[in-house]
Design an enzyme around this catalytic site. Sequence first.
Site, PDB file in Angstrom:
ATOM      1  N   HIS A   8      25.237  21.178 -24.027  1.00  0.00           N
ATOM      2  CA  HIS A   8      26.352  20.698 -23.208  1.00  0.00           C
ATOM      3  C   HIS A   8      26.624  21.689 -22.082  1.00  0.00           C
ATOM      4  CE1 HIS A   8      27.081  19.737 -27.522  1.00  0.00           C
ATOM      5  NE2 HIS A   8      27.067  18.520 -27.040  1.00  0.00           N
ATOM      6  N   ASP A  60      -9.656   8.555   6.671  1.00  0.00           N
ATOM      7  CA  ASP A  60     -10.575   9.338   5.838  1.00  0.00           C
ATOM      8  C   ASP A  60     -11.888   8.605   5.558  1.00  0.00           C
ATOM      9  OD1 ASP A  60      -9.777   7.367   4.144  1.00  0.00           O
ATOM     10  OD2 ASP A  60      -9.179   8.697   2.493  1.00  0.00           O
ATOM     11  N   ASP A  79     -13.456  -2.739  12.190  1.00  0.00           N
ATOM     12  CA  ASP A  79     -13.231  -2.190  10.848  1.00  0.00           C
ATOM     13  C   ASP A  79     -14.181  -1.017  10.609  1.00  0.00           C
ATOM     14  OD1 ASP A  79     -12.149  -2.319   8.082  1.00  0.00           O
ATOM     15  OD2 ASP A  79     -14.264  -2.722   7.634  1.00  0.00           O
TER      16      ASP A  79
END
Lengths: 570, 570
Positions: free
Chosen positions: A214, A394, A550
Site C-alpha cells: 500500500h 527499407d 511499386d
Amino acid sequence: MTRIYDDPAEFADDQLAGFLDLYADRVRGVHGGVVAHRGDEPQVAVVIGGGSGHYPAFCGTVGPGMAHGAVVGNIFTSPSAAQAYSVGRAADQGRGVIFSFGNYAGDVINFGIAAERLRADGIDARIVVVTDDIASAAEEERRRGIAGDFTVFKVMGAAAARGHDIDEVERLGRAANAATRTLGVAFSGCTMPGEDEPLFTVPDGHLGLGLGIHGEPGIRDVPMLPARELADLLVDDLLKAAPAGAPGRIGTILNGLGTTKYEELFLLWGHVARRLRDAGHEIVDPEVGELVTSLDMGGCSLTLMWLDDELDPLWRADAYTPAYRKASAPLAALRAPSGDELAGAEAVVTAPEAGEAARRLAGTVRDALAAVESTIREHENELGRIDAVAGDGDHGRGMLKGITAATARIADLGPEVGGGWLLQQAGQAWAERAGGTSGVLWGAALEAFGRHLGDTAESYPAGVVAAGVREFASTIEQLGGAQPGDKTLLDALLPFTDELERRVAAGEELAPAWSAAGQSATTGARDTAELRPRIGRARPLAEKSVGTPDAGATSMALIVTAVGRVLEGT
Amino acid sequence: MTRIYDDPAEFADDQLAGFLDLYADRVRGVHGGVVAHRGDEPQVAVVIGGGSGHYPAFCGTVGPGMAHGAVVGNIFTSPSAAQAYSVGRAADQGRGVIFSFGNYAGDVINFGIAAERLRADGIDARIVVVTDDIASAAEEERRRGIAGDFTVFKVMGAAAARGHDIDEVERLGRAANAATRTLGVAFSGCTMPGEDEPLFTVPDGHLGLGLGIHGEPGIRDVPMLPARELADLLVDDLLKAAPAGAPGRIGTILNGLGTTKYEELFLLWGHVARRLRDAGHEIVDPEVGELVTSLDMGGCSLTLMWLDDELDPLWRADAYTPAYRKASAPLAALRAPSGDELAGAEAVVTAPEAGEAARRLAGTVRDALAAVESTIREHENELGRIDAVAGDGDHGRGMLKGITAATARIADLGPEVGGGWLLQQAGQAWAERAGGTSGVLWGAALEAFGRHLGDTAESYPAGVVAAGVREFASTIEQLGGAQPGDKTLLDALLPFTDELERRVAAGEELAPAWSAAGQSATTGARDTAELRPRIGRARPLAEKSVGTPDAGATSMALIVTAVGRVLEGT
C-alpha cells in the site's frame, strides 16, 4: 491507472457483485464477503481476508483445498469486525473457524473482535497472522504480511481438506508462517478508482526495495537493475533471512503486483531458479504469476517457504479456486515426448543425391543468384527511395539482406549439390534473414521453385523451368493474398510468367524466351506507377503512391532481367 | 512499462527460457517454441502461435484439452516459417497438424510456408485462421484475430482430445471461428522492453474503440465511459454483429489486455452479464481474466461465441494448461450451503430477556452515553486540534461519529432491554460507523463491557462494574497492542481502572470511587504530553508530538469524568 468503475465509492461492492455473478457455481455471497460451496464431510473453516484491490487475494482463493470463506473490505482497508464475524459464522461447518490475514493493525483488531464474537456464540475461533515481509521489521512477529499470505492459506486449506481438527490446522498454519519469507520490489505506484494521481510513486528509473503493497516505506530506493541482478538481490536477501535449521526444499512464489507482466516474471524466474539451485536448494512446485496484487502497482515479490515433511505435501496438494487451480492427475497421465518423437523437428536435413543434369543446373543457379545480388546491391538506394514514397523505405535494404543470406548459404554447399536443392536452401536463408513480407514471399517462392525442379531429372528443358517459374509465382499469389493490379510485385511477375509460358509452349528456347518475357516484367513494373495499392496501406499513403512505381515490382523486373542476361551467357 | 529484462533484444528468448524452466513438468522446448507432454492415445496436433508479448497466448495454453504446441515469435512479430515448421514436426503425433493463429499477414505467410513443408514431409497439415475482431473489417474473412483466438483453440483442443480426426478438428475449428465475435477497447498503450516511450498512445480521458492489440487503428476514440455504459457499448455492438441464425447460448470471455485489473473486469462483468441476459442470452462458462494480452497495455475485450450443440460441450470441456485450467470434478463434489447453514450469519440477533436489575442499569447506560455524546460534541474541535499536531486531526470527528451511532442505535431499543445488551449494541454501532483504530477499539471495549455485565444478574454491585471496566481496558490492551507509556488512550484508561479497582476493593461506593478514579485519568492524559509514541507514528511525527497530550487519552479522560457526573447524580 484504475479506469473501469461507476461510482468510485462503491468500487469494492460493485466488483464483488461481478465476482459473485461470475462464480455463482462455486461461491455464495454473504454479508461481508463470500463463502465457498462445501462437501459432505465438514471441515475446519479457514476464513481469510483483508482489503480489496489485492485480487486474487482474497476471494479468488476460496475453494476446495484453499479457503472456505473470504472477508472483503473496502479498497486497501480492513473489513469491519461485523463483516468478519458474519463470514466466519457462514463459513463455520461445526468444526471451528480460523481467521488468517496479513499483519496490519486494522485487520488484527477487526478479526480479533470477530473471533471474540464467534467464541461468545460458542464457535471455536482462532487467529493465524501472516508476517512474511522481511523488509518491514527485524523482529519476525512485527513484520507485515504480503504474498506469504498465500503459502500460509494454502497449507491451512490443504490441512483442513484432509480433515484435521482446528488445533492441527492452526498449528500447521503457524508452522507455514514461521517457514515463509518474502521480499518485494516496486517499480511504480497504483491509482485508486476515481483518482488521477497515484497513491504513491517510485522515482523514475528506480525500484523501491521492500516497499509495502500500500506504499508503506521500504528499505531504500535503488537504481533499476537488470533482471539477473534483481534476481540475485531478492534471492540473496531472502536466504540471509532463512529460518534457523532450514532444510533444502523450498516452495516458491514469484508474484506480480499488478502491471508487471507474465513475460517479465518468467524472465526473472529463470534467474531466480538458477540462483536458488546454485545455492543448493530444491525448488518444489513453484508458482509464477499474480497471487497478491495491489491494483495497478508495478513490481514483484519473491516468497520462499522452507518445507519440512509436514509442509511439503500440503504445499503440493491439489486445489481448485477461481484464481488458483492445481491438479496432479492431468499431468500424471502424460509423458514427455521421446527423443525419437522430437528428432524429426531438429534433425539436419541433408541434400539429396543429385544427378548430372542437376549438378549442371547448380552452376546456372549460382551464377544467377550472384547476378541478382550484384543487381540489388547496385539498385539498393534507388529501391529505398521508391519505397519511401508510401512505405518505410527499407525495400532495397531488405532485398539485399535476403539475397546476401541466400548466396552465403549456398557458398557453404559443395559441388555435389544439385540446383533444385540450392534454390530451396537459398529460399530458406532468404526468408529467415530478410524479414518483412517481401522477404518471406521471395524465400518461399524460391523454395517452391527449387522443389519443383528437384535434383533427379535427366534434363531441365525449358518447359520444366517455365513450370517452375509458375510455381514461384503461384506461391507468392497464395501466400501474399494480393491480386493483379494491387500494386505489388505480382504486377511485374505475372506478365513475365505468362509471357515466358507462352513463348516456351510455342517452342522457343529458354534464354531468348526469358529475356523477351523480362521486357513484360519491366513494362509491368513501370505501369504500377498508375496504380493505387489495395492491400496493406492506409488511404492517405495509397493516394501518395500514385505516380511512383511499386518497389517490389521494380526489384522483380530488375532481377528477372539480370537472370535473363545470365541465361543468355550460358 | 516493461521493466524486467537483461538485453531487450533477447527478451522473447529469455522469457521463454524461464517459462520452460517453470513448466518443465509438462512442456518441452524445441526449436521455435514448445510442445506439450503427450498421452498414450495419439491426437491431432493443434499448434498455435504468433508473436510474444501476448501471454498466456500462446505458450500458456499448451496442455491437455488445449493446444499441443505453440510457436513463439519475437515480441509482436510473427514467428518464422522455420520455427512453425519445427514446432509442427515436433508436435505431430502421426495424425496431422492444424496450425491456428490470428489473421495477420506475417503469420498467414509463415504458417502457410510451414504447412507446405510439413506436407512435403508427408505430414497432413491444415490451417485455421482466427478472424474475430469486428472492429477491423466489415468482411468476416478479412478481420484480425484477437481474444477469439482462445475460443477457437479451446474448441479444437477439446475436439482433438476426444480423438477426432484432422478433418473433424479442422471443421470444428472453422465452425468455432465462424461463431466467434470480439470487440475491444484500449485505455493506454504498451511499452516494448528497453523502450521508454509507449509503442502507441490513447488520448488522456479517452478509450480507443476497436484499437488493435498492437496499436492498429480502431473505429474511433471516444471519451471514457462509466462501466455500465462501456458494457452496453461492447455488448450491443457485438450482438449487432452476431452470426446469422445465432442461438441463445453464448460462451463468453471478458479479457484484460495487461494493466486492466481483475477487480475492474469483475465490475464490468456484472454489467455485461446483466445486459446479455436482458437480451435473452444464456451465458455458458464465462471466463474473466487475462487470456490474450499486449504487454502492459490498458484495456479489455469482450468475446462471444454462439454455441450450438456441437460447440457447447467442447467449450465446457476440461483443460489443464499453465494459464488456463478447468475441471468439472472438484465443483461437482460440492453443494451450495443451505439457508439453514447460512442463517446464523445474517439472522437478526434479538436481545435476551432482561431482569429487573438490568433494566434499571439500562437507564444509567442511556444517561451515561448521552453525557458522553454531549461532552464529545463540546470538545470535538479541541480534540481535533490536539490530534492534528502529529496526526490527521480527525480524532474529535471520529469519536463524535462513534458515539452518535451508538446513541442512535440504542434509541431504537425499547424499555424491556437490559443495560448489558445496550452496551453491546452501542459498541457494535460505534465500531461500524466511527472507522479508524480508535473507533474499533472503543466499540469492542464497550461490547466486552456489556457482555461482562450481562442482563440476568440480581444486582450490579460496584465490584461487578469495576470488573467490567477491567474487561473494557483489557480488550483495548489486547486488540490495540500498545503498552502503558506508548502515548495512547491506555495512559488515561489504565490509571483510572487501577484506581477504580483499588477503591472498590476497599469498600468504596461506585459513584465516589469512579469520580476519584477519574482524577487519575485526567492526570494520566495530561502527562502524555511528555511522552513519545512508540507505535504507529514515524519518527519526525513522534518528535513533533512531544509537548502535546495524546488525543485518545484526552477524550478518554473527558468521557470517564462525564460518566462520573452521571453516576453521582443517580
